[in-house]
Design a protein around this motif. Structure first.
Motif, PDB file in Angstrom:
ATOM      1  N   SER A 165       0.854  -1.175   0.000  1.00  0.00           N
ATOM      2  CA  SER A 165       0.000   0.000   0.000  1.00  0.00           C
ATOM      3  C   SER A 165       0.893   1.229   0.000  1.00  0.00           C
ATOM      4  CB  SER A 165      -0.910   0.008   1.236  1.00  0.00           C
ATOM      5  OG  SER A 165      -1.723   1.164   1.257  1.00  0.00           O
ATOM      6  N   THR A 166       0.514   2.239  -0.770  1.00  0.00           N
ATOM      7  CA  THR A 166       1.319   3.452  -0.873  1.00  0.00           C
ATOM      8  C   THR A 166       0.504   4.673  -0.470  1.00  0.00           C
ATOM      9  OG1 THR A 166       0.701   3.724  -3.193  1.00  0.00           O
ATOM     10  CG2 THR A 166       2.750   2.522  -2.738  1.00  0.00           C
ATOM     11  N   ARG A 167       1.219   5.744  -0.162  1.00  0.00           N
ATOM     12  CA  ARG A 167       0.599   7.032   0.127  1.00  0.00           C
ATOM     13  C   ARG A 167       1.340   8.093  -0.655  1.00  0.00           C
ATOM     14  NH1 ARG A 167      -1.653   7.753   5.025  1.00  0.00           N
ATOM     15  NH2 ARG A 167      -2.222   5.558   4.738  1.00  0.00           N
ATOM     16  N   ALA A 168       0.652   8.795  -1.539  1.00  0.00           N
ATOM     17  CA  ALA A 168       1.252   9.863  -2.337  1.00  0.00           C
ATOM     18  C   ALA A 168       0.738  11.203  -1.831  1.00  0.00           C
ATOM     19  CB  ALA A 168       0.920   9.692  -3.812  1.00  0.00           C
ATOM     20  N   ALA A 169       1.660  12.107  -1.520  1.00  0.00           N
ATOM     21  CA  ALA A 169       1.321  13.415  -0.960  1.00  0.00           C
ATOM     22  C   ALA A 169       1.860  14.519  -1.853  1.00  0.00           C
ATOM     23  CB  ALA A 169       1.898  13.557   0.442  1.00  0.00           C
ATOM     24  N   ILE A 170       1.170  15.662  -1.839  1.00  0.00           N
ATOM     25  CA  ILE A 170       1.601  16.858  -2.575  1.00  0.00           C
ATOM     26  C   ILE A 170       1.530  18.041  -1.627  1.00  0.00           C
ATOM     27  CG2 ILE A 170       1.096  18.451  -4.467  1.00  0.00           C
ATOM     28  CD1 ILE A 170      -0.039  16.132  -6.045  1.00  0.00           C
ATOM     29  N   VAL A 171       2.556  18.899  -1.655  1.00  0.00           N
ATOM     30  CA  VAL A 171       2.564  20.083  -0.798  1.00  0.00           C
ATOM     31  C   VAL A 171       2.830  21.319  -1.651  1.00  0.00           C
ATOM     32  CG1 VAL A 171       5.040  19.945  -0.247  1.00  0.00           C
ATOM     33  CG2 VAL A 171       3.464  21.079   1.342  1.00  0.00           C
ATOM     34  N   ASP A 172       2.136  22.398  -1.316  1.00  0.00           N
ATOM     35  CA  ASP A 172       2.388  23.707  -1.906  1.00  0.00           C
ATOM     36  C   ASP A 172       3.563  24.313  -1.143  1.00  0.00           C
ATOM     37  OD1 ASP A 172       2.389  26.471  -2.546  1.00  0.00           O
ATOM     38  OD2 ASP A 172       0.260  26.411  -3.046  1.00  0.00           O
ATOM     39  N   THR A 173       4.717  24.459  -1.794  1.00  0.00           N
ATOM     40  CA  THR A 173       5.910  24.923  -1.076  1.00  0.00           C
ATOM     41  C   THR A 173       5.838  26.400  -0.701  1.00  0.00           C
ATOM     42  OG1 THR A 173       7.106  25.466  -3.126  1.00  0.00           O
ATOM     43  CG2 THR A 173       7.315  23.212  -2.278  1.00  0.00           C
ATOM     44  N   ARG A 174       4.902  27.145  -1.296  1.00  0.00           N
ATOM     45  CA  ARG A 174       4.757  28.565  -0.942  1.00  0.00           C
ATOM     46  C   ARG A 174       3.874  28.745   0.279  1.00  0.00           C
ATOM     47  NH1 ARG A 174       3.587  31.166  -6.958  1.00  0.00           N
ATOM     48  NH2 ARG A 174       5.460  30.339  -7.982  1.00  0.00           N
ATOM     49  N   THR A 175       2.767  28.032   0.319  1.00  0.00           N
ATOM     50  CA  THR A 175       1.815  28.207   1.420  1.00  0.00           C
ATOM     51  C   THR A 175       1.992  27.172   2.526  1.00  0.00           C
ATOM     52  OG1 THR A 175       0.121  26.766   0.441  1.00  0.00           O
ATOM     53  CG2 THR A 175       0.146  29.079  -0.241  1.00  0.00           C
ATOM     54  N   GLY A 176       2.645  26.048   2.212  1.00  0.00           N
ATOM     55  CA  GLY A 176       2.790  24.966   3.179  1.00  0.00           C
ATOM     56  C   GLY A 176       1.590  24.047   3.258  1.00  0.00           C
ATOM     57  N   LYS A 177       0.559  24.292   2.439  1.00  0.00           N
ATOM     58  CA  LYS A 177      -0.636  23.449   2.475  1.00  0.00           C
ATOM     59  C   LYS A 177      -0.318  22.062   1.939  1.00  0.00           C
ATOM     60  CE  LYS A 177      -5.471  23.181   1.013  1.00  0.00           C
ATOM     61  NZ  LYS A 177      -6.559  23.838   0.231  1.00  0.00           N
ATOM     62  N   LEU A 178      -0.663  21.057   2.723  1.00  0.00           N
ATOM     63  CA  LEU A 178      -0.329  19.672   2.395  1.00  0.00           C
ATOM     64  C   LEU A 178      -1.581  18.889   2.002  1.00  0.00           C
ATOM     65  CD1 LEU A 178       1.746  17.269   2.435  1.00  0.00           C
ATOM     66  CD2 LEU A 178       1.015  16.900   4.809  1.00  0.00           C
ATOM     67  N   ILE A 179      -1.489  18.177   0.895  1.00  0.00           N
ATOM     68  CA  ILE A 179      -2.477  17.157   0.539  1.00  0.00           C
ATOM     69  C   ILE A 179      -1.862  15.824   0.946  1.00  0.00           C
ATOM     70  CG2 ILE A 179      -3.780  16.070  -1.320  1.00  0.00           C
ATOM     71  CD1 ILE A 179      -3.425  18.714  -2.894  1.00  0.00           C
ATOM     72  N   PRO A 180      -2.231  15.259   2.089  1.00  0.00           N
ATOM     73  CA  PRO A 180      -1.517  14.087   2.614  1.00  0.00           C
ATOM     74  C   PRO A 180      -1.698  12.820   1.809  1.00  0.00           C
ATOM     75  CG  PRO A 180      -3.400  14.612   4.005  1.00  0.00           C
ATOM     76  CD  PRO A 180      -3.281  15.724   3.015  1.00  0.00           C
ATOM     77  N   GLY A 191     -14.267   7.488 -17.950  1.00  0.00           N
ATOM     78  CA  GLY A 191     -15.358   8.439 -18.101  1.00  0.00           C
ATOM     79  C   GLY A 191     -16.392   8.428 -17.003  1.00  0.00           C
ATOM     80  N   HIS A 192     -16.224   7.561 -15.985  1.00  0.00           N
ATOM     81  CA  HIS A 192     -17.214   7.461 -14.913  1.00  0.00           C
ATOM     82  C   HIS A 192     -16.529   7.626 -13.548  1.00  0.00           C
ATOM     83  CE1 HIS A 192     -20.155   5.978 -17.838  1.00  0.00           C
ATOM     84  NE2 HIS A 192     -19.212   5.160 -18.285  1.00  0.00           N
ATOM     85  N   VAL A 193     -17.250   8.233 -12.622  1.00  0.00           N
ATOM     86  CA  VAL A 193     -16.722   8.367 -11.264  1.00  0.00           C
ATOM     87  C   VAL A 193     -16.516   6.981 -10.675  1.00  0.00           C
ATOM     88  CG1 VAL A 193     -17.168   9.249  -8.946  1.00  0.00           C
ATOM     89  CG2 VAL A 193     -17.814  10.611 -10.949  1.00  0.00           C
ATOM     90  N   TYR A 194     -15.361   6.805 -10.050  1.00  0.00           N
ATOM     91  CA  TYR A 194     -14.957   5.464  -9.611  1.00  0.00           C
ATOM     92  C   TYR A 194     -14.674   5.468  -8.113  1.00  0.00           C
ATOM     93  CZ  TYR A 194     -12.184   1.143  -9.379  1.00  0.00           C
ATOM     94  OH  TYR A 194     -11.702  -0.102  -9.071  1.00  0.00           O
ATOM     95  N   HIS A 195     -15.150   4.445  -7.429  1.00  0.00           N
ATOM     96  CA  HIS A 195     -14.887   4.257  -6.002  1.00  0.00           C
ATOM     97  C   HIS A 195     -14.416   2.829  -5.774  1.00  0.00           C
ATOM     98  CE1 HIS A 195     -16.855   8.059  -4.940  1.00  0.00           C
ATOM     99  NE2 HIS A 195     -17.817   7.720  -5.793  1.00  0.00           N
ATOM    100  N   ALA A 196     -13.366   2.666  -4.972  1.00  0.00           N
ATOM    101  CA  ALA A 196     -12.889   1.332  -4.607  1.00  0.00           C
ATOM    102  C   ALA A 196     -12.041   1.451  -3.354  1.00  0.00           C
ATOM    103  CB  ALA A 196     -12.084   0.696  -5.731  1.00  0.00           C
ATOM    104  N   ALA A 197     -12.103   0.427  -2.518  1.00  0.00           N
ATOM    105  CA  ALA A 197     -11.364   0.468  -1.255  1.00  0.00           C
ATOM    106  C   ALA A 197      -9.883   0.196  -1.440  1.00  0.00           C
ATOM    107  CB  ALA A 197     -11.958  -0.557  -0.282  1.00  0.00           C
ATOM    108  N   ASP A 198      -9.487  -0.369  -2.588  1.00  0.00           N
ATOM    109  CA  ASP A 198      -8.096  -0.792  -2.769  1.00  0.00           C
ATOM    110  C   ASP A 198      -7.264   0.197  -3.579  1.00  0.00           C
ATOM    111  OD1 ASP A 198      -9.188  -1.121  -5.275  1.00  0.00           O
ATOM    112  OD2 ASP A 198      -8.171  -3.034  -5.661  1.00  0.00           O
ATOM    113  N   VAL A 199      -7.718   1.426  -3.719  1.00  0.00           N
ATOM    114  CA  VAL A 199      -7.032   2.410  -4.557  1.00  0.00           C
ATOM    115  C   VAL A 199      -5.679   2.794  -3.944  1.00  0.00           C
ATOM    116  CG1 VAL A 199      -7.080   4.831  -5.246  1.00  0.00           C
ATOM    117  CG2 VAL A 199      -9.050   3.374  -5.691  1.00  0.00           C
ATOM    118  N   ASN A 200      -4.653   2.804  -4.791  1.00  0.00           N
ATOM    119  CA  ASN A 200      -3.325   3.288  -4.421  1.00  0.00           C
ATOM    120  C   ASN A 200      -2.829   4.266  -5.471  1.00  0.00           C
ATOM    121  OD1 ASN A 200      -2.386   2.054  -1.941  1.00  0.00           O
ATOM    122  ND2 ASN A 200      -2.389   0.103  -3.038  1.00  0.00           N
TER     123      ASN A 200
END
Length: 339
Positions: A165-180, A191-200
């Motif tokens: 299992s992985t975790r990918a994060a993105i941070v705005d280096t100017r504001t410090g706002k983190l998308i964990p 083309g369709h909205v997708y939901h699944a418990a195993d998404v990585n």
């Protein structure tokens, strides 16, 4: 057994454990000393000043044995096998662009290690730090330096199998706002909205508009290249069987590793380039399995790591499928080019 004999047995056991513990400490100390000894025939590495704004240089994690192993190091991009200048800053993974760097580090504890991401300025000074919830594996900075991203294993420790299992994060280096985690983004699959418990998600790479990014999405045993939008917080699938994408400097192609049938389970990938306009795949002239997020040296050349005598070596291969793979720099990993 008499009480006296029991005490003798206990004392002997304690003494044996003490001997084992002492031997383990001495062995660990000897290993540490060997790591700090330069090996004959290895690259010459000396301490010095390293910045992220010197045009025409390559900055990377030095893997050569010696006192500067694991430190961020620089060489002229035109002389990648030449003498190296080491910064003193150690990173497991690293990337930089436009004078901003991201350094993924291990923090060694008495019982277990923890991990963190450091945001660096052009002089490698820390401007922010964030906890990383697992073993770091990938790092990227957007072309403008505005955003940084990292991927960590939070379960399992290899992309080769399926039990991770992985975790990918993105941070705005100017504001410090983190998308964990990108798992909070809306997923549009076929083309369709997708939901699944195993998404990585893993392997983020950024476009130059400070809005668009690409990454790998894994679900139900398959992987997909996704295009992400930081404003709408949406990702959309584009192409199947894509892992660890890397966007070309001109923004038109993605280099990636593709899982190929018939290869060993622990080494299943070949390098490809995908044209984002036509979705045409081009296999690259590297026959070995590559488990890395490649870097574009320029619009014509791909750089990537393969296992080597010191841990990893860097190789290059043309991005158009011609030519052959060539050794770029031994005992090196996680390169970034300062343009």
């Amino acid at each position: 057994m008499t009480l006296r004999n029991r005490l003798l047995v206990l004392l002997a056991a304690v003494a044996a454990l003490a001997v084992v513990a002492t031997a383990s400490v001495l062995h660990a100390s000897a290993r540490a000393e060997r790591r700090n000894e330069a090996r004959p025939g290895g690259p010459r590495v000396t301490a010095g000043r390293v910045t992220l704004t010197a045009p025409g240089t390559m900055v990377f994690r030095n893997m050569a044995w010696g006192p500067h192993r694991d430190e961020l190091t620089t060489v002229p991009a035109a002389a990648p096998a030449g003498p190296r200048t080491a910064s003193g800053l150690k990173c497991l993974r690293f990337y930089a662009a436009s004078g901003t760097g991201v350094c993924l580090q291990a923090v060694h504890g008495t019982v277990t290690d923890t991990y963190r991401a450091l945001i660096l300025d052009a002089r490698l000074k820390e401007t922010a730090r964030y906890d990383v919830p697992g073993i770091p594996s990938r790092a990227r900075v957007s072309p403008t330096g505005r955003f940084a991203a990292w991927t960590a294993f939070v379960g399992g420790d290899s992309y080769a199998g399926t039990n991770f299992s992985t975790r990918a994060a993105i941070v705005d280096t100017r504001t410090g706002k983190l998308i964990p985690t990108l798992e909070s983004f809306r997923i549009v699959k076929d083309g369709h909205v997708y939901h699944a418990a195993d998404v990585n998600f893993w392997g983020v790479t950024f476009a130059a508009d400070d809005r668009t990014f690409y990454a790998t999405l894994a679900t139900k045993g398959s992987t997909y290249l996704v295009r992400g939008d930081l404003r709408t917080r949406t990702v959309s699938t584009l192409h199947a069987n894509v892992e660890c994408p890397s966007l070309s400097p001109d923004g038109t192609r993605v280099a990636y590793k593709k899982r190929v049938k018939g290869l060993p389970k622990d080494a299943p990938w070949h390098l490809y380039v995908l044209d984002l306009r036509t979705m045409r795949e081009t296999p690259l002239a590297e026959s070995r399995s590559v488990d890395d997020q490649a870097v574009w040296r320029d619009d014509r050349t791909i750089v990537y790591a393969l296992p080597g005598d010191y841990g990893a070596d860097l190789y290059t291969v043309p991005a158009n499928g011609t030519g052959r793979a060539q050794l770029l720099s031994a005992a090196a990993v996680s390169p970034a080019y300062v343009r």
